[in-house]
Design a protein around this motif. Sequence first.
Motif, PDB file in Angstrom:
ATOM      1  N   PRO A  76       0.797  -1.229   0.000  1.00 39.01           N
ATOM      2  CA  PRO A  76       0.000   0.000   0.000  1.00 39.01           C
ATOM      3  C   PRO A  76       0.832   1.283   0.000  1.00 39.01           C
ATOM      4  O   PRO A  76       0.353   2.325  -0.430  1.00 39.01           O
ATOM      5  CB  PRO A  76      -0.825  -0.106   1.279  1.00 39.01           C
ATOM      6  N   SER A  77       2.064   1.233   0.455  1.00 42.56           N
ATOM      7  CA  SER A  77       2.862   2.462   0.508  1.00 42.56           C
ATOM      8  C   SER A  77       3.410   2.862  -0.852  1.00 42.56           C
ATOM      9  O   SER A  77       3.648   4.040  -1.110  1.00 42.56           O
ATOM     10  CB  SER A  77       4.007   2.299   1.499  1.00 42.56           C
ATOM     11  N   LYS A  78       3.613   1.910  -1.757  1.00 45.49           N
ATOM     12  CA  LYS A  78       4.192   2.203  -3.069  1.00 45.49           C
ATOM     13  C   LYS A  78       3.145   2.524  -4.128  1.00 45.49           C
ATOM     14  O   LYS A  78       3.469   3.117  -5.153  1.00 45.49           O
ATOM     15  CB  LYS A  78       5.018   1.010  -3.565  1.00 45.49           C
ATOM     16  N   LEU A  79       1.884   2.149  -3.919  1.00 43.79           N
ATOM     17  CA  LEU A  79       0.877   2.370  -4.949  1.00 43.79           C
ATOM     18  C   LEU A  79       0.674   3.839  -5.300  1.00 43.79           C
ATOM     19  O   LEU A  79       0.555   4.167  -6.489  1.00 43.79           O
ATOM     20  CB  LEU A  79      -0.449   1.720  -4.553  1.00 43.79           C
ATOM     21  N   PRO A  80       0.623   4.785  -4.337  1.00 41.72           N
ATOM     22  CA  PRO A  80       0.485   6.189  -4.739  1.00 41.72           C
ATOM     23  C   PRO A  80       1.660   6.687  -5.587  1.00 41.72           C
ATOM     24  O   PRO A  80       1.463   7.452  -6.537  1.00 41.72           O
ATOM     25  CB  PRO A  80       0.419   6.951  -3.417  1.00 41.72           C
ATOM     26  N   GLU A  81       2.867   6.253  -5.252  1.00 46.73           N
ATOM     27  CA  GLU A  81       4.039   6.649  -6.040  1.00 46.73           C
ATOM     28  C   GLU A  81       3.959   6.091  -7.462  1.00 46.73           C
ATOM     29  O   GLU A  81       4.272   6.794  -8.428  1.00 46.73           O
ATOM     30  CB  GLU A  81       5.314   6.148  -5.377  1.00 46.73           C
ATOM     31  N   ILE A  82       3.535   4.854  -7.588  1.00 47.86           N
ATOM     32  CA  ILE A  82       3.416   4.228  -8.903  1.00 47.86           C
ATOM     33  C   ILE A  82       2.331   4.934  -9.714  1.00 47.86           C
ATOM     34  O   ILE A  82       2.510   5.214 -10.904  1.00 47.86           O
ATOM     35  CB  ILE A  82       3.113   2.725  -8.754  1.00 47.86           C
ATOM     36  N   GLY A  83       1.211   5.240  -9.086  1.00 48.62           N
ATOM     37  CA  GLY A  83       0.132   5.952  -9.772  1.00 48.62           C
ATOM     38  C   GLY A  83       0.566   7.334 -10.227  1.00 48.62           C
ATOM     39  O   GLY A  83       0.247   7.770 -11.336  1.00 48.62           O
ATOM     40  N   ARG A  84       1.298   8.042  -9.374  1.00 52.27           N
ATOM     41  CA  ARG A  84       1.797   9.372  -9.709  1.00 52.27           C
ATOM     42  C   ARG A  84       2.769   9.300 -10.880  1.00 52.27           C
ATOM     43  O   ARG A  84       2.708  10.107 -11.815  1.00 52.27           O
ATOM     44  CB  ARG A  84       2.478   9.984  -8.486  1.00 52.27           C
ATOM     45  N   ALA A  85       3.674   8.324 -10.855  1.00 52.25           N
ATOM     46  CA  ALA A  85       4.640   8.164 -11.940  1.00 52.25           C
ATOM     47  C   ALA A  85       3.935   7.805 -13.247  1.00 52.25           C
ATOM     48  O   ALA A  85       4.278   8.323 -14.315  1.00 52.25           O
ATOM     49  CB  ALA A  85       5.662   7.090 -11.582  1.00 52.25           C
ATOM     50  N   PHE A  86       2.929   6.963 -13.167  1.00 49.71           N
ATOM     51  CA  PHE A  86       2.160   6.578 -14.359  1.00 49.71           C
ATOM     52  C   PHE A  86       1.414   7.785 -14.922  1.00 49.71           C
ATOM     53  O   PHE A  86       1.392   8.013 -16.137  1.00 49.71           O
ATOM     54  CB  PHE A  86       1.181   5.453 -14.004  1.00 49.71           C
ATOM     55  N   GLY A  87       0.827   8.593 -14.044  1.00 46.54           N
ATOM     56  CA  GLY A  87       0.128   9.804 -14.480  1.00 46.54           C
ATOM     57  C   GLY A  87       1.065  10.804 -15.129  1.00 46.54           C
ATOM     58  O   GLY A  87       0.740  11.409 -16.152  1.00 46.54           O
ATOM     59  N   ASN A  88       2.246  10.987 -14.549  1.00 39.12           N
ATOM     60  CA  ASN A  88       3.238  11.893 -15.140  1.00 39.12           C
ATOM     61  C   ASN A  88       3.712  11.395 -16.499  1.00 39.12           C
ATOM     62  O   ASN A  88       3.921  12.180 -17.422  1.00 39.12           O
ATOM     63  CB  ASN A  88       4.433  12.072 -14.206  1.00 39.12           C
ATOM     64  N   THR A  89       3.861  10.092 -16.616  1.00 43.20           N
ATOM     65  CA  THR A  89       4.271   9.509 -17.890  1.00 43.20           C
ATOM     66  C   THR A  89       3.210   9.746 -18.953  1.00 43.20           C
ATOM     67  O   THR A  89       3.523  10.133 -20.082  1.00 43.20           O
ATOM     68  CB  THR A  89       4.539   8.003 -17.735  1.00 43.20           C
ATOM     69  N   LEU A  90       1.947   9.529 -18.612  1.00 47.81           N
ATOM     70  CA  LEU A  90       0.869   9.764 -19.559  1.00 47.81           C
ATOM     71  C   LEU A  90       0.774  11.237 -19.943  1.00 47.81           C
ATOM     72  O   LEU A  90       0.555  11.575 -21.115  1.00 47.81           O
ATOM     73  CB  LEU A  90      -0.465   9.294 -18.984  1.00 47.81           C
ATOM     74  N   LYS A  91       0.960  12.131 -18.970  1.00 49.58           N
ATOM     75  CA  LYS A  91       0.899  13.565 -19.241  1.00 49.58           C
ATOM     76  C   LYS A  91       2.014  13.979 -20.192  1.00 49.58           C
ATOM     77  O   LYS A  91       1.783  14.735 -21.138  1.00 49.58           O
ATOM     78  CB  LYS A  91       0.987  14.342 -17.924  1.00 49.58           C
TER      79      LYS A  91
END
Length: 69
Positions: free
Chosen positions: A23-38
Amino acid sequence: MLQNIGIPGLVLILVIALIIFGPSKLPEIGRAFGNTLKEFKKTTNDLVHGETSAESSKPQAVNKSESKN
């Protein structure tokens, strides 16, 4: 391919991601994925409109008559 996943498939993917990353890494992974898509969307948009990243990062020239007022 992704059109056929549906809600149960998304839930299964999220549960597997939660088990693997925790659970601690999921927000970081989501943020990185969002930045990549952006960034991908921005680059694609720049290519479609013919603008390079060097052109978009250049500062705009200030007109001397405007700066004196």
